[in-house]
Write an enzyme that holds these catalytic residues in place. Structure first.
Site, short mmCIF file in Angstrom:
data_model
loop_
_atom_site.label_atom_id
_atom_site.label_comp_id
_atom_site.label_asym_id
_atom_site.label_seq_id
_atom_site.Cartn_x
_atom_site.Cartn_y
_atom_site.Cartn_z
N GLY A 16 0.81 -1.23 0.00
CA GLY A 16 0.00 0.00 0.00
C GLY A 16 0.84 1.27 0.00
CB THR A 93 -0.92 -19.15 5.75
OG1 THR A 93 -0.15 -18.88 4.58
CG2 THR A 93 -1.41 -20.59 5.70
CB SER A 130 -4.89 -8.16 -0.75
OG SER A 130 -4.99 -7.07 0.10
CD GLU A 160 2.13 -3.84 -7.19
OE1 GLU A 160 1.26 -2.98 -7.40
OE2 GLU A 160 3.10 -4.00 -7.94
CB CYS A 275 4.05 -13.34 -1.25
SG CYS A 275 3.35 -11.86 -0.49
CE LYS A 278 0.45 -13.67 1.56
NZ LYS A 278 -0.45 -13.50 0.42
CG PHE A 337 12.60 -12.07 2.17
CD1 PHE A 337 12.16 -10.81 2.56
CD2 PHE A 337 12.31 -12.49 0.88
CE1 PHE A 337 11.46 -10.00 1.68
CE2 PHE A 337 11.60 -11.69 -0.01
CZ PHE A 337 11.19 -10.43 0.39
#
Ligand code: NAD
Ligand code: UGA
Length: 458
Positions: A16, A93, A130, A160, A275, A278, A337
């Site tokens: 966002g 999740t 999302s 996105e 992401c 998940k 990460f």
């Protein structure tokens, strides 16, 4: 100044905040507001210490904030005033009930829909930003449109595709922008309104229009394919270690085939990020719910290989450190990460740190941007854990260094100095293949890199 349009984004997170900063910068005629339930986050967005680190973000926010970009905790009022509402709340999740550990937890999403409905007095376009299970728009439409207010909401999907660390570049020069809607007159009109926003800076041929289900599903599939490439090369990295093939050379050779391409073929300690895992598990759950067992198992294996790779990395350290790390100081270079972000969600470093702590190692973590998040991730470990911003200090008196994030700063350290400060024999485990193995070996290190034959002095 009167603005041409009021755009609202609900959810001031990694998506966002940067996305709306880009919209505001490229569309000075629009008033862009970003709201969040987290008041501290909004405070940070309004301060000189933004809540997330992303190269180029500070400049972009500085350029637009207070002019046509506003961060606010007043959700109701801003819903009322907006014509287009992007929703970029988190969709983690599920951790409970049916589908726990796989399905997407849509509670934040649904709360937002109900909040939009409760505070709207006129028609609005609601944009799914999302990442959501395919067919979520149908539930969203039900919640929004079965109202007694006689207001019609149009739901548009605009997933996105930005990656952290390169978010600003990805937003400014996207490979594509995807906008999906119902193919009804109202749906097509809403789709056009969303497309018009992006046409302010994205070339028309890069804006893809589709039906709403294709758009929702494409997002999950894009992440699944990207993660699949990483798992594919990581599976081959294990074979390279056994056969003295070099995984970078193999990746180079296959990547030159234009049908395969060179990107996302970097072997690593494993993929992380909020992401990939998940979204794949969500895809698996959706396939299962449609009875597509084979398809579910196929995609699930991408996550399984990733977990195996993380575990393999820890086992490799343990075995080569003479089957015990108890009481040994081990420096982890990097906790994020990936490079250029402070984000540690699902970082393989969490797994490696936990594995070493379980073996009673003395773990020292260093990272240029992620130490705050690392402290939070490992808050349950009271013993054997320290955090040190300076990599030289982290490595001092260590038995081993493990590179877990490909930060540039780790490529150019004075490894001669590091070697001298370590306990001998000194080991280095490169989980990102960023270091010059031969040079390190010549300095005296025993070097273990993912997908490469080890270079050992004994
Ligand atoms: P995030 O956790 O950083 O941000 C989500 C924000 O939404 C949080 O600040 C949270 O407080 C807020 N929120 C939750 N419920 C709310 C409500 N009812 N009202 C107002 N605010 C609310 O998450 P993110 O990384 O920005 O991801 C958001 C979505 O975008 C997810 O679906 C994710 O899968 C997807 N996505 C993320 C990335 C990425 O790089 N992080 C990239 C592409 C897509
Ligand atoms: C990923 C996708 O690249 C974005 O397109 C998507 O929008 C986003 O997920 C999302 O939906 O959240 P991100 O997770 O930010 O972006 O970062 P990536 O660059 O994709 O890296 C993911 C993980 O894979 C990192 O841990 C990275 O180190 C690892 N990776 C990536 C490798 O190990 N090897 C590679 O070759 C590439």
């Amino acid at each position: 100044m009167a603005f041409e349009k009021n755009i609202l984004c609900i959810g001031a997170g990694y998506v966002g905040g940067p996305t709306m900063a880009m919209v505001a910068a490229k569309c000075p005629r629009y008033r862009v507001v970003v709201v969040d339930i987290d008041k501290d986050k909004i405070k940070a967005w309004n301060s000189s210490h933004l809540p997330i680190f992303e190269p180029g973000l500070d400049e972009l926010v500085h350029q637009t904030r207070g002019k046509n970009l506003f961060f606010s905790a007043e959700i109701e009022k801003n819903i009322q005033e907006a014509q287009i509402i992007f929703v970029s709340v988190n969709t983690p999740t599920k951790t409970f009930g049916q589908g726990a550990g796989r399905a997407a937890d849509l509670q934040y999403w649904e709360k937002t829909a109900r909040q939009i409905l409760a505070n709207s007095k006129d028609a609005k376009v609601v944009v799914e930003k999302s990442t959501l299970p395919v067919r979520t728009a149908s539930a969203m439409e039900r919640i929004l449109n079965e109202n007694h207010k006689h207001i019609r909401f149009e739901v548009v999907s605009n997933p996105e595709f930005l990656a952290e660390g390169t978010a600003i570049r990805d937003l400014e020069f996207p490979d594509r922008v995807l906008v999906g809607s119902r193919e009804t007159p109202g749906g097509l009109k809403a789709r056009k309104e969303v497309v018009e926003i992006f046409l302010n800076w994205v070339p028309g041929e890069k804006i893809l229009e589709s039906n709403i289900w294709s758009s929702e599903l494409s997002k999950l599939v894009a992440n699944a394919f990207l993660a699949q490439r990483v798992s594919s090369i990581n599976s081959i990295s294990a074979l390279c270690e056994k056969t003295e093939a070099d995984v970078d050379e193999v990746a180079g050779a296959i990547g030159m085939d234009s049908r395969i391409g060179p990107k996302f073929l970097k072997a690593s300690v494993g993929f992380g990020g909020s992401c990939f895992k998940k979204d794949i598990l969500n895809l698996v759950y959706i396939c299962e719910s449609y009875g597509l067992e084979k398809v579910a198992r196929y995609w699930e294996s991408v996550v399984e290989i990733n977990e195996w790779q993380e575990n393999r990395f820890v086992q490799n350290m343990l075995v080569n450190l003479f089957n015990t790390v108890a009481g040994k100081r081990i420096a982890l270079f990097g906790f994020a990460f990936k490079a250029d972000t402070g984000d540690t969600r699902e970082s393989p470093a969490i797994y490696v740190a936990q594995g070493l702590l379980a073996e009673q190692a003395e773990v020292v973590i260093t990272d240029p941007k992620a130490l705050k998040n690392a402290r939070r991730d490992l808050k349950n470990f009271k013993k054997g854990l320290t955090f040190e911003p300076d990599p030289y200090k982290a490595a001092r008196n260590a038995h081993a260094v493990a590179v877990l994030t490909e930060w540039d700063v780790y490529k150019d350290l004075d490894y001669k100095r590091i070697f001298k400060s370590m306990i001998q024999p000194a080991f280095i485990f490169d989980g990102r293949n960023i270091l010059d193995r031969k040079k390190l070996y010549d300095l005296g290190f025993n070097v273990f890199a993912v997908g490469k034959a080890p270079l050992k002095h004994f």
